[in-house]
Design an enzyme around this catalytic site. Structure first.
Site, PDB file in Angstrom:
ATOM      1  N   LYS A 139      18.823  54.320  38.951  1.00 52.75           N
ATOM      2  CA  LYS A 139      18.786  52.774  39.143  1.00 52.75           C
ATOM      3  C   LYS A 139      17.851  52.530  40.184  1.00 52.75           C
ATOM      4  O   LYS A 139      17.016  51.304  39.996  1.00 52.75           O
ATOM      5  CB  LYS A 139      19.954  52.344  39.501  1.00 52.75           C
ATOM      6  CG  LYS A 139      20.567  52.717  40.891  1.00 52.75           C
ATOM      7  CD  LYS A 139      22.104  51.855  41.122  1.00 52.75           C
ATOM      8  CE  LYS A 139      22.655  52.310  42.417  1.00 52.75           C
ATOM      9  NZ  LYS A 139      22.019  52.045  43.615  1.00 52.75           N
ATOM     10  N   THR A 140      17.645  53.321  41.052  1.00 51.83           N
ATOM     11  CA  THR A 140      16.619  52.948  42.064  1.00 51.83           C
ATOM     12  C   THR A 140      15.167  53.067  41.674  1.00 51.83           C
ATOM     13  O   THR A 140      14.083  52.261  42.041  1.00 51.83           O
ATOM     14  CB  THR A 140      16.773  53.952  43.445  1.00 51.83           C
ATOM     15  OG1 THR A 140      18.200  53.859  43.847  1.00 51.83           O
ATOM     16  CG2 THR A 140      15.811  53.454  44.439  1.00 51.83           C
ATOM     17  N   ASP A 184      20.555  45.109  43.948  1.00 50.51           N
ATOM     18  CA  ASP A 184      21.106  46.479  43.665  1.00 50.51           C
ATOM     19  C   ASP A 184      22.665  46.309  44.091  1.00 50.51           C
ATOM     20  O   ASP A 184      23.235  45.394  44.868  1.00 50.51           O
ATOM     21  CB  ASP A 184      20.481  47.344  44.771  1.00 50.51           C
ATOM     22  CG  ASP A 184      20.854  48.712  44.388  1.00 50.51           C
ATOM     23  OD1 ASP A 184      21.274  48.837  43.326  1.00 50.51           O
ATOM     24  OD2 ASP A 184      20.502  49.630  45.402  1.00 50.51           O
ATOM     25  N   GLU A 185      23.335  47.196  43.687  1.00 54.82           N
ATOM     26  CA  GLU A 185      24.892  47.324  43.882  1.00 54.82           C
ATOM     27  C   GLU A 185      25.611  46.088  43.504  1.00 54.82           C
ATOM     28  O   GLU A 185      26.522  45.656  44.347  1.00 54.82           O
ATOM     29  CB  GLU A 185      25.071  47.949  45.284  1.00 54.82           C
ATOM     30  CG  GLU A 185      24.658  49.429  45.474  1.00 54.82           C
ATOM     31  CD  GLU A 185      25.129  50.296  44.986  1.00 54.82           C
ATOM     32  OE1 GLU A 185      25.960  50.190  44.087  1.00 54.82           O
ATOM     33  OE2 GLU A 185      24.721  51.528  45.048  1.00 54.82           O
ATOM     34  N   GLN A 242      31.913  51.714  39.645  1.00 54.98           N
ATOM     35  CA  GLN A 242      31.722  52.170  40.781  1.00 54.98           C
ATOM     36  C   GLN A 242      32.077  50.915  41.942  1.00 54.98           C
ATOM     37  O   GLN A 242      31.662  50.945  43.015  1.00 54.98           O
ATOM     38  CB  GLN A 242      30.419  52.868  41.070  1.00 54.98           C
ATOM     39  CG  GLN A 242      30.106  54.066  40.253  1.00 54.98           C
ATOM     40  CD  GLN A 242      28.876  54.602  40.521  1.00 54.98           C
ATOM     41  OE1 GLN A 242      28.627  55.322  42.005  1.00 54.98           O
ATOM     42  NE2 GLN A 242      27.941  54.584  40.038  1.00 54.98           N
ATOM     43  N   ARG A 289      29.856  62.608  42.386  1.00 50.89           N
ATOM     44  CA  ARG A 289      29.032  63.022  43.495  1.00 50.89           C
ATOM     45  C   ARG A 289      28.636  64.429  43.190  1.00 50.89           C
ATOM     46  O   ARG A 289      27.734  65.092  43.569  1.00 50.89           O
ATOM     47  CB  ARG A 289      29.743  63.025  44.748  1.00 50.89           C
ATOM     48  CG  ARG A 289      30.345  61.781  45.300  1.00 50.89           C
ATOM     49  CD  ARG A 289      29.477  60.515  45.132  1.00 50.89           C
ATOM     50  NE  ARG A 289      29.461  59.882  44.059  1.00 50.89           N
ATOM     51  CZ  ARG A 289      28.619  59.015  43.414  1.00 50.89           C
ATOM     52  NH1 ARG A 289      27.305  59.029  44.038  1.00 50.89           N
ATOM     53  NH2 ARG A 289      28.897  58.438  42.180  1.00 50.89           N
TER      54      ARG A 289
END
Length: 670
Positions: free
Chosen positions: A30-31, A216-217, A247, A604
């Site tokens: 996504k970044t 973002d997020e 998330q 993770r």
């Protein structure tokens, strides 16, 4: 610009003329999408960098994002780009529009401790009072602010007495903060929203300034943040928001994953792109993650996949108790490192609550395994740093009563509680700050001669320092102030050992170095110290425990702290009912967020994942029997190896395993 992206990522980057929601699964890049899109807007779509704002939730994420955009643009017009946290954006809006909001330019930002102190004063609690009631008030006030409810709205809507008491405190708190020319963390978003709603001309000015917004997020936004995004973007909705409802693990902080679904209602022409290719984890880990999270209801369905290896089976360790669990994890980690010649930094041990780290740390210490616990005491939470910051805060904002009260007798100046009480009553009667009261002619009649003289000495000390800081070498004036009050000696007198005192003094020196660095950034301002101190206060709130460690250490952290990180090998411990999922979530029927937390932990892991639970665990001093977490049974069982179902090794198998380990050890040593 987007040749390295996959098809879905390219679609997200190239869609510019309509509002866009990018549903980005864990590890789906996504970044890269956000940073590439910013570069695309500047180089291909005619936007100036100064017309674009990208917001996220941590300073660390904002820094990394800006660095990546700068590399992509390679000097092609990135000047003026805004990449910041929500709260930094809000702070900039308040700073520029402070007159419309009724604030003076040198307003102060209150942190959690400052707000607790104010609440204690408002509730007439003494300093030793149990702060649990005050924390409840603090949380309720924060929640009401995040929901954009004014004190009067809350009071009008409340029926039960407990909430009414909290609402009355909220009303008094809001009034006091205004009087102190101060804002708290929640106000940094709340006031811009109220400003934009009440002043269409100011909103239009900011809409013209921010022509394209990226968030973002997005699943972590609360009502207030969502409203700020809507207002800035206006009816045309030129924005890209990136998020993952799977998330969303911060509902206790006001986050509302349903904000993702609300976008469809508020912007009917919303375009949705799903990023489902995972670039982080092996296939087996993703299969387990997908099946666990599938037990949650979804507005948007997505399924992670990877073209990486399928990977080893996921092991479930059944241990006797929490002590045995920690020893097993330490042994397993050492054995795996020995077999695979890995680094300690390749490993992470994740858990639901901070209290679980105690036994793990003990086991790692015994095995001489280096480790780092994320979530230790913040630099800015240390007593000496709070003292120095209070002095600096008072230099830049004389209305800051909290700062005044913290340092008026630090180091000791023989200003007792009776003197302070009388000073406070006088200030209340005159409707002025404590500091301003010190210079009133009428104060001398209110205080005993000794107390009045001590108050005068302190006030004149601050007044001289403030005046000198504005006129000359600011950092030299600050250093001279702390030398004059003998703060170094005060630390020696109030520390457990000379070594502890030196450690604390080194912290003070570190802070003053940061102040000096920030002063250089604002040297063109009328009073750069005010800007520098406000920036440091915000840094304190946002930057807690965000420092990266380059050391070769095993990482220990909570599942909440692990979000956004990745590790080659993950141990997820304490997979038990009433731990994960947590007992309070079971009682509140909020299993969905706990399942998302487990999903975050699983995703993770890049290469291997080991899960563990204890059959017995100490809780509140008692040993209780436990049950394996329901999440273990939601996983595809053919992908797990439950250790307790394995047959014990024969003598030959044990000898063969020992021989292989010795060969690997010899190979490492040579």
């Amino acid at each position: 610009m987007s040749h390295q992206l996959n098809e879905r990522q390219r679609e997200a980057v190239n869609t510019v003329s309509s509002p866009m929601l990018v549903l980005a699964g864990a590890g789906s890049g996504k970044t890269s999408v956000i940073t590439t899109k910013i570069a695309h807007l500047i180089t291909q779509c005619g936007y100036k960098a100064s017309q674009i704002a990208a917001v996220t939730f941590t300073n660390k994420a904002a820094r990394e994002m800006k660095e990546r955009v700068t590399r992509l643009l390679a000097g092609q017009g990135g000047r003026g780009l805004t990449v910041s946290t929500f709260h930094n954006l809000g702070l900039n809006i308040i700073r520029r529009e402070h007159k419309s909001l009724g604030f003076k330019s040198n307003f102060t930002i209150f942190d959690d401790q400052d707000t607790l102190t104010l609440l204690r004063d408002l509730c007439n609690k003494n300093a030793e009072a149990d702060k649990s009631e005050l924390v409840v008030f603090q949380q309720k006030i924060s929640s009401w602010k995040n929901d954009l409810k004014s004190p009067q709205e809350v009071i009008n809507a409340i029926s039960n007495q407990d909430d009414l008491a909290a609402a009355k405190v909220y009303e008094a708190y809001d009034r006091s903060m205004r009087a102190y020319n101060a804002v708290d963390f929640d106000d940094l978003i709340r006031y811009p929203v109220e400003l934009f709603r009440a002043h269409p001309d100011v909103l239009e000015r900011w809409q013209n300034k921010i022509r394209y917004l990226l968030v973002d997020e997005y699943q972590d936004t609360n009502t207030c943040q969502y409203e700020l995004v809507k207002l800035i973007c206006g009816r045309f909705g030129l924005f890209t928001v990136v998020g993952d409802d799977d998330q969303s693990i911060y509902s206790w902080r006001g986050a509302q994953p349903e904000n993702l679904a609300l976008l469809k209602e508020d912007f009917p022409n919303l375009k949705i792109v799903k990023l489902e290719q995972n670039y982080r984890s092996y296939g087996r880990i993703l299969k387990v993650a997908n099946e666990v999270i599938a037990h949650n209801p979804h507005v948007f369905d997505k399924k992670l996949w990877s073209d990486k290896n399928y990977g080893d089976p996921i092991r479930v360790l059944a241990t006797d108790d929490d002590l045995n669990e920690s020893e097993r994890i330490a042994n397993e980690l050492l054995a795996h490192k020995l077999r695979n010649t890995t680094q300690y930094s390749d490993y992470a041990i994740l858990y639901r609550g901070n209290h679980q780290s105690r036994f793990i740390e003990k086991a790692l210490l015994e095995k001489q395994i280096p480790y780092k616990v994320s979530g230790s005491t913040s630099f800015f939470a240390r007593t000496e740093i709070k003292d120095v910051m209070a002095y600096l805060r008072l230099l830049v904002n004389q209305d800051d009563d909290n700062a005044f009260l913290r340092i008026v007798n630090v180091p000791r100046r023989e200003i007792g509680p009776n003197t302070l009480e009388k000073l406070g009553l006088y200030a209340q009667r005159r409707h002025i700050s404590l500091y301003e009261s010190c210079f009133e002619l009428g104060l001398e009649q209110e205080l005993p001669a000794k107390g009045y003289a001590a108050i005068q000495r302190f006030a004149n000390l601050i007044s001289r320092a403030e005046d000198n800081a504005k006129r000359g070498d600011t950092i030299a004036v600050i250093n001279e102030l702390f030398a004059y009050i003998g703060y170094h000696g005060f630390l020696y007198d109030n520390s457990s050992s000379p070594k502890a005192a030196e450690f604390r003094w080194a912290n003070v020196q570190q802070l003053l170095e940061w102040v000096e660095r920030e002063l250089e950034n604002f040297e063109d301002e009328e009073f750069p110290l005010a800007r520098a101190i406000n920036k440091l206060i915000l840094r304190e709130m946002l930057d807690r425990n965000e420092e990266d460690s380059d050391n070769n250490e095993v990482q220990l952290m909570t599942l909440h702290a692990s979000k956004g990180l990745e590790f080659n090998h993950v141990f997820l411990v304490g997979m038990e009912e009433e731990l994960l999922p947590h007992r309070s979530s079971i009682e509140e029927d909020n299993i969905e967020e706990e399942r998302r937390l487990a999903y975050v932990g699983i995703t993770r892991a890049q290469k291997t994942l080991t899960l563990s639970y204890a059959r017995q665990r100490k809780r509140y001093g008692e040993t209780v029997d436990t049950e394996p977490s329901r999440f273990l049974f939601e996983m595809p069982q053919d992908e797990l190896i439950w250790e307790e179902q394995q047959l014990p090794m024969s003598e030959e198998e044990r000898q063969e395993k020992g021989r292989r380990n010795m060969e690997q050890l010899r190979a490492m040593l040579t």
